[in-house]
Write an enzyme that holds these catalytic residues in place. Structure first.
Site, PDB file in Angstrom:
ATOM      1  N   ASN A  23      36.171  46.695  50.433  1.00  0.00           N
ATOM      2  CA  ASN A  23      37.183  46.272  51.073  1.00  0.00           C
ATOM      3  C   ASN A  23      37.102  45.523  52.415  1.00  0.00           C
ATOM      4  OD1 ASN A  23      38.797  47.561  49.037  1.00  0.00           O
ATOM      5  ND2 ASN A  23      39.164  49.460  50.059  1.00  0.00           N
ATOM      6  N   CYS A 116      42.681  44.448  39.764  1.00  0.00           N
ATOM      7  CA  CYS A 116      42.843  45.518  38.967  1.00  0.00           C
ATOM      8  C   CYS A 116      44.414  45.893  38.453  1.00  0.00           C
ATOM      9  CB  CYS A 116      42.286  47.024  39.667  1.00  0.00           C
ATOM     10  SG  CYS A 116      40.756  47.244  39.770  1.00  0.00           S
ATOM     11  N   ASP A 304      42.844  54.898  47.028  1.00  0.00           N
ATOM     12  CA  ASP A 304      41.427  54.496  46.136  1.00  0.00           C
ATOM     13  C   ASP A 304      40.580  55.790  45.795  1.00  0.00           C
ATOM     14  OD1 ASP A 304      42.116  52.016  46.110  1.00  0.00           O
ATOM     15  OD2 ASP A 304      40.791  51.352  47.675  1.00  0.00           O
ATOM     16  N   ARG A 397      32.545  45.822  40.082  1.00  0.00           N
ATOM     17  CA  ARG A 397      33.365  45.231  41.084  1.00  0.00           C
ATOM     18  C   ARG A 397      33.278  45.719  42.433  1.00  0.00           C
ATOM     19  NH1 ARG A 397      38.992  44.831  40.373  1.00  0.00           N
ATOM     20  NH2 ARG A 397      38.787  43.446  42.150  1.00  0.00           N
TER      21      ARG A 397
END
Length: 420
Positions: A23, A116, A304, A397
């Site tokens: 991130n 996503c 997350d 990813r």
């Protein structure tokens, strides 16, 4: 496309080293275009999202050199061109080029970003902030054209403490005239990391990591060296995994303070942990207590980690509740867990109940998004028999070297390319 194949129900022991934050890195790379010289970023994770950002930089004629976990980006001769849809749709973080290019050139053209499928995730807060700085936003058929004669610092209050909006508005304000103050700003560690990077280049940003960030505009940003912080979501994912199949499994190169909310929940579940300055060692207990999870902005429980946590809750003795407050479409992994033998039920679109412990059995399952994929990897490691995770490119990813890292600690896991 790839699939992940796992032979489960094996104890894992040894050391897993955490990579740089996904991130953080996906914001730092677009932020680099603000520099008027060359920057060097170290500890960059080797993940497909970085590959996608690399493609965008190349399309803008930036000079990019990657060597293992180090990336050098020279944007001194960058061209401000339309970022085509086939590139922008590869990942959500492509939207950071909005703030960076607007700040540098006072104009950006980009198609709506991808990523996503975990909910609408609108960018209205970003656009309202750009307009507050003096920009004009035009949108047609998912193409955004954002222009400004000049950007002028102002006070921007975010309706929601959005990570993406906080970073994008920092980027846009760095070369604006005067002072910008962002209130109700997000506080995540990667926001601090991005602000530090910009300051290393000569920006004047204070307050990152608090709810109020102050940016004094500058004209020029110079060369610097910067390092990506460890990924606290990757850290948390492996901590959850260790709580199920770990046997003195050590997760190293971490910042324990960044996963404090998860540590608290694992303590409630009676998971034994040895916490050091930059590592955590976990052995899976024989029984786990149920807990309730409510996702919140940092420093609350991270959205997350909600999906990986759902897999852990399938093995707790009793009833656990999950309340997802950030995204409205983040329970698709529960359908796949139920295929494997879990007992999970949606009470509302954003509330779920999980009753355990459940014996999980390997099945063919589908990764609907990045963290759902992580949830299924954990489930496959716990389950009896073989688990096949389709659409596994999502996992790649966000988790650098996940196959190698897990293999090195005893997992039977492999990545297989799917012939189209």
């Amino acid at each position: 496309m790839h699939k992940i194949i796992i032979e489960g129900n094996k104890k894992l022991s040894g050391n897993i080293r955490i990579s740089g934050s996904k991130n953080s890195a996906v914001a730092l790379v677009p932020a680099a275009v603000l520099c008027d010289e060359e920057v060097t970023i170290a500890n960059v994770p080797n993940i497909s999202d970085i590959d996608a950002l690399d493609e965008i930089l190349n399309s803008l004629n930036a000079k990019v050199v990657r060597n293992e976990d180090v990336i050098k980006i020279d944007s001194s001769k960058i061209s401000n061109k339309l970022i085509p849809e086939n590139l922008s749709k590869k990942l959500r973080a492509s939207y950071y080029f909005m703030g960076a290019l607007l700040s540098k050139f006072k104009k950006v053209e980009i198609h709506f970003p991808g990523g996503c499928s975990i909910g609408a995730r609108p960018i209205n807060l970003h656009l309202k902030g750009f307009e507050a700085l003096g920009a004009k936003v035009e949108e047609k058929d998912n193409l955004f054209v954002i222009t400004a004669d000049k950007l002028v610092g102002t006070k921007i209050n975010l309706d929601f403490a959005s990570v993406g909006a906080t970073i994008n508005l920092m980027l846009a304000a760095v070369k604006a005239e005067g002072t910008t103050i962002i209130t109700n700003a997000a506080k995540e560690p990667h926001i601090v990391n991005v602000a530090t990077f910009l300051n290393n280049m000569g920006a004047k940003i204070s307050g990152a990591g608090t709810s109020e960030i102050k940016i004094i505009g500058v004209d020029y940003l110079h060369s610097c060296f910067h390092e990506v912080v460890p990924d606290y979501i990757e850290t948390g994912t492996y901590m959850i995994l260790a709580s199920l199949v770990g046997e003195n499994l050590t997760i190293e190169n971490i910042i324990p303070d960044h996963v404090e909310s998860l540590i608290s929940k694992l303590e409630d579940m009676e998971v034994p942990m040895k916490i050091g300055m930059d590592y955590i060692t976990i052995t899976a207990p024989k029984t786990l207590k149920p807990v309730n999870i409510k996702t919140q902005v940092y420093p609350g429980f991270p959205t997350d980690l909600q999906q990986p946590m759902a897999t852990l809750l399938t093995q707790a003795t009793g009833k656990s509740m999950i309340n997802e407050t950030i995204y409205e479409n983040r329970f698709l992994n529960l359908l796949e867990l139920n295929k494997m033998g879990a007992t999970a039920e949606l009470l509302t679109p954003q509330k779920a109940i999980i009753v355990g412990p459940c014996g999980l059995t390997g099945k063919k399952v589908y990764a609907s998004d990045l963290r759902a994929g992580a949830s299924l990897v954990i489930a496959g490691l716990v389950a009896e028999g073989k688990t096949i995770i389709e659409n596994a490119d999502y996992v790649l990813r966000g988790y650098e070297g996940i196959i190698e890292k897990l293999t090195n600690v005893g997992a039977k896991i492999k990545l297989q390319e799917v012939n189209k």
